[in-house]
Design a protein around this motif. Structure first.
Motif, mmCIF file in Angstrom:
data_model
loop_
_atom_site.group_PDB
_atom_site.id
_atom_site.type_symbol
_atom_site.label_atom_id
_atom_site.label_comp_id
_atom_site.label_asym_id
_atom_site.label_seq_id
_atom_site.Cartn_x
_atom_site.Cartn_y
_atom_site.Cartn_z
ATOM 1 N N ARG A 194 43.439 50.293 30.044
ATOM 2 C CA ARG A 194 43.753 49.716 31.350
ATOM 3 C C ARG A 194 42.514 49.716 32.227
ATOM 4 N N ASP A 196 41.451 49.310 36.306
ATOM 5 C CA ASP A 196 42.012 49.310 37.663
ATOM 6 C C ASP A 196 41.339 48.252 38.505
ATOM 7 N N ASN A 248 42.324 45.036 37.036
ATOM 8 C CA ASN A 248 43.778 44.914 37.092
ATOM 9 C C ASN A 248 44.327 44.217 35.850
ATOM 10 N N THR A 250 45.349 44.993 31.448
ATOM 11 C CA THR A 250 45.574 45.984 30.390
ATOM 12 C C THR A 250 45.445 45.282 29.043
#
Length: 754
Positions: A194, A196, A248, A250
């Motif tokens: 992931r 961020d 943002n 994954t």
């Protein structure tokens, strides 16, 4: 070579074959062990650092592909991951283009600024130019690295399932067949990565063998900037010029067991497992040491084995190189172990329609053959190098090494140079002239070299003068050579009277040699003419001498056939036939004797012979003929014995022929003198008589074949008596000489006493 030695060599060769095949058989027999050992080191493909690295770099590839899909256009990697740097580079290039246009329009007129402002402007322009170069290089590196990421990830993506999800968990790209990778238990390997809103990567769910290691490795790789190696130090801390990570989003990756097996089959990771285990190399090196020990021991039992083949006397450097190559070759046979244990060889033979048993035998034989090669080479290397103990280190280094050969070559070269220099005789005109020319040339060149730049012009003038002198000298040599060549051509065409009057300078020795050749040719021509004349005389005289008794024999044979002949006549005819046949026999025997003598095919039975007694014995045998000839023989022979190493039969024949010639050709009622005495180191026998016929022949020709003093050939001689006598004398290291003075005929024989 005796049988015992040959048998020993055969036994040595058989022992070598046994050792090599035994070592190869051990390697082949340990294939199951190698397979088990490699299994301990076999790591899943997804656990390899290289795989994890390219998996993380695949995030950048998928993120850019997703952006291109959403925008519906192609985006440059540099534009996408370095947006601010791309914009700055575009603006800088636009400013540079505008500046070039303004400078062109302004031309060279007017003072636009002060000197200080000009220096500051130059400094700023240099800084801007340097930043533009950095941005250009960074763009090239980004494009190049992205292509590498895409290439490596492209080789992996067909063997794994992956999904791209947004921040809310919505699937943006699905390459998992509708399954949820994060929530599925079908995957042996699974990794959720992931990013961020600041572009920091977090490792989510990870599953697989040694999951904690996978988690840590992915976290470490995700925290690295893949472009950090291309940042210049002065721009390393400018965030606007750094790679922008995905935000943002994954990435979920998963591999089922079938996909893992297919990927391992594609990448052949089993090879790495065998290399990591090192069992094949360790066992191979151990067997190499065993072969070395066995070869050394068996070679001590037969130290003379290298004598049977030059291959066993190969130079040490070649032996060492080939042996090292064989060891490296053996360590590389790990691949053979892998393909055999995997069954690739067996499957290939089965596809070639081999029977199962035959295929298994062929696989074993194939492996034995390849493993035998390095062991055989090492065994051979030990035998070659073992010879140092037999012939000694010094001799081995001289005879069995390339360095020794090179040293001998250098030594011989130095010796030849030393001999050449030592043979230079300055007393000879040619050597002295050459030495002077070389010395003068060296002095001139040394002076010209010391003149630096002016020496070039002087060197040109010197070269021109040297060319003129050498050209004149060459033309002079060419003219003299032409004279010499013309004379030799005339001699070759048969003109033996050609003479060379000119001075030939360096070719003067050839002039003397040609004169000797002319004399030699003349002598050869005279000898050839003489030989041809002798051949002609041989044919004519032989036919005449053989035809006379043969004709008489034929005539009297016809008379014997007459029935009216009385017994007394028949008896007379038979006596004549016997006489003529004996005459023919004597001619043929003489012909055989002279032929053998001329071909050196006569066997001499040398023994100590008293030639005084032998000459008296010959005179007694001819006493009847001597009395009938009315010639008074006067003998002057020494009272003591004269013993010489001679063949008694051949010497008897010599005296018999010479005394018979006196009886046949001497004038009746004259005296003949036979003398024998010692003169220094020789025994001289002289026979003198007065010839009945006038002596008109050449004394040197009377000893030739079929030459008689009686040119009419009315006597019963064969013409071979003198020739046989001369040949027998010369065969016994003596010399026979004929002298003629008016009607006096003299024969002189000299034999060395020792």
């Amino acid at each position: 070579m005796d049988i015992k030695l040959r048998n020993r060599h055969r036994i040595s060769i058989i022992l070598a074959m046994i050792v090599v095949l035994l070592a190869a058989s051990v390697m082949v027999g340990l294939y199951p062990f190698f397979k088990n050992e490699s299994a301990r080191y076999e790591e899943p493909v997804y656990g390899q650092d290289e795989f994890l690295k390219h998996l993380v770099l695949g995030n950048y590839v998928l993120y850019l592909e997703q952006a291109q899909y959403e925008q519906g256009s192609v985006i440059s990697p540099f534009q996408f991951y370095f947006p601010l740097a791309e914009e700055e580079l575009r603006n800088a290039m636009a400013v540079e283009a505008a500046s070039e246009v303004s400078e062109t329009e302004a031309g060279a007129g007017g003072d636009a600024a002060e000197d200080a402002d000009a220096d500051e402007e130059v400094f700023i322009m240099d800084a801007q130019e340097e930043r533009r170069e950095y941005l250009k290089e960074l763009r090239q590196s980004c494009v190049r690295e992205y292509e590498s990421w895409n290439r490596y990830f492209g080789g992996m993506r067909n063997f794994l399932d992956y999904q791209i999800l947004d921040a809310s968990g919505k699937v943006l790209t699905d390459h998992a067949g509708g399954r949820s990778i994060a929530g599925s238990d079908e995957y042996t390997f699974k990794a959720v990565l992931r990013y961020d809103d600041l572009g920091r990567m977090e490792t989510g769910e990870v599953s697989g063998v040694n999951g904690s290691r996978l988690f840590n490795s992915l976290g470490t790789l995700g925290g690295r900037d893949p472009m950090s190696d291309y940042y210049w130090d002065q721009y390393r801390y400018e965030t606007d010029l750094k790679l922008k990570n995905p935000r943002n989003v994954t990435f979920a990756y998963g591999m089922r067991s079938q996909q893992i097996a297919a990927f391992e089959e594609e990448r052949e990771t089993v090879w790495n497992a065998y290399n990591y285990s090192g069992s094949v190399s360790r066992i191979f090196m151990g067997l190499i040491c065993a072969v070395v020990i066995a070869a050394f021991f068996f070679s001590c039992l037969d130290p003379g084995l290298p004598d049977i083949s030059r291959l066993l006397r190969t130079p040490l450097e070649v032996v060492a190189g080939v042996a090292c190559g064989a060891v490296f070759f053996g360590t590389g046979l790990t691949n053979l172990v892998v393909v055999t244990n995997r069954g690739d060889l067996y499957d290939a033979l089965m596809r070639a329609n081999f029977l199962p048993l035959a295929a298994r035998i062929m696989v074993k034989f194939w492996n034995l053959m390849w493993w035998s090669i390095p062991f055989a080479i090492v065994y051979w290397a030990v035998i070659c190098s073992r010879d140092v103990f037999r012939i000694g280190l010094k001799r081995y280094l001289h005879e069995r090494t390339l360095c020794g050969w090179f040293w001998q070559w250098v030594k011989n070269l130095c010796h030849r140079v030393y001999t050449f220099v030592g043979n230079i005789n300055l007393q000879e005109r040619s050597d002295r002239t050459i030495f002077r020319i070389v010395g003068v040339n060296f002095i001139i060149l040394a002076i010209l070299c010391s003149l630096w730049f002016f020496g070039i012009g002087a060197l040109i003038l010197y070269s021109i003068a040297l060319f003129i002198v050498m050209r004149k000298y060459y033309r002079d040599l060419s003219d003299k050579y032409s004279i010499l060549l013309r004379a030799t051509n005339q001699i070759a065409e048969g003109n033996l009277e050609v003479s060379i009057e000119e001075d030939l300078s360096v070719f003067e020795p050839f002039k003397k040699s040609i004169q000797k050749i002319q004399k030699g040719f003349k002598v050869a021509v005279v000898e050839e003419v003489k030989s041809q004349k002798l051949k002609t005389d041989l044919i004519s005289n032989m036919s005449h001498d053989l035809k006379t008794p043969l004709t008489a024999i034929i005539t009297y044979v016809n008379l014997l056939r007459d029935d009216h002949a009385t017994p007394e006549q028949r008896k007379a005819y038979i006596d004549i036939l016997e006489q003529k046949s004996m005459r023919l026999k004597s001619l043929i025997e003489d012909l055989f004797e002279i032929s053998k003598a001329n071909s050196n095919n006569v066997t001499l039975n040398l023994e100590d012979v008293d030639i005084v007694s032998l000459l008296k014995e010959v005179s007694l045998e001819l006493s009847d003929k001597i009395e009938e000839s009315t010639i008074d023989f006067r003998w002057n022979l020494p009272d003591e014995k004269i013993v010489l190493p001679l063949d008694s039969q051949k010497t008897y024949r010599i005296f018999d022929n010479l005394l018979s010639n006196i009886i046949k050709y001497a004038m009746p009622n004259t005296r003949a003198y036979i003398d024998m005495k010692k003169e220094g180191e020789y025994v001289v026998t002289t026979l003198k008589n007065v010839s009945a016929a006038e002596l008109t022949f050449n004394p040197d020709e009377i000893t030739e074949r079929f030459v008689r003093g009686d040119q009419s050939r009315n006597t019963e001689g064969s013409g071979l008596g003198m020739a046989i006598a001369k040949s027998f004398v010369e065969l016994q290291n003596g010399k026979l000489q004929i002298e003629v003075e008016a009607d006096l005929f003299r024969v002189i024989i000299r034999w060395p006493i020792s």
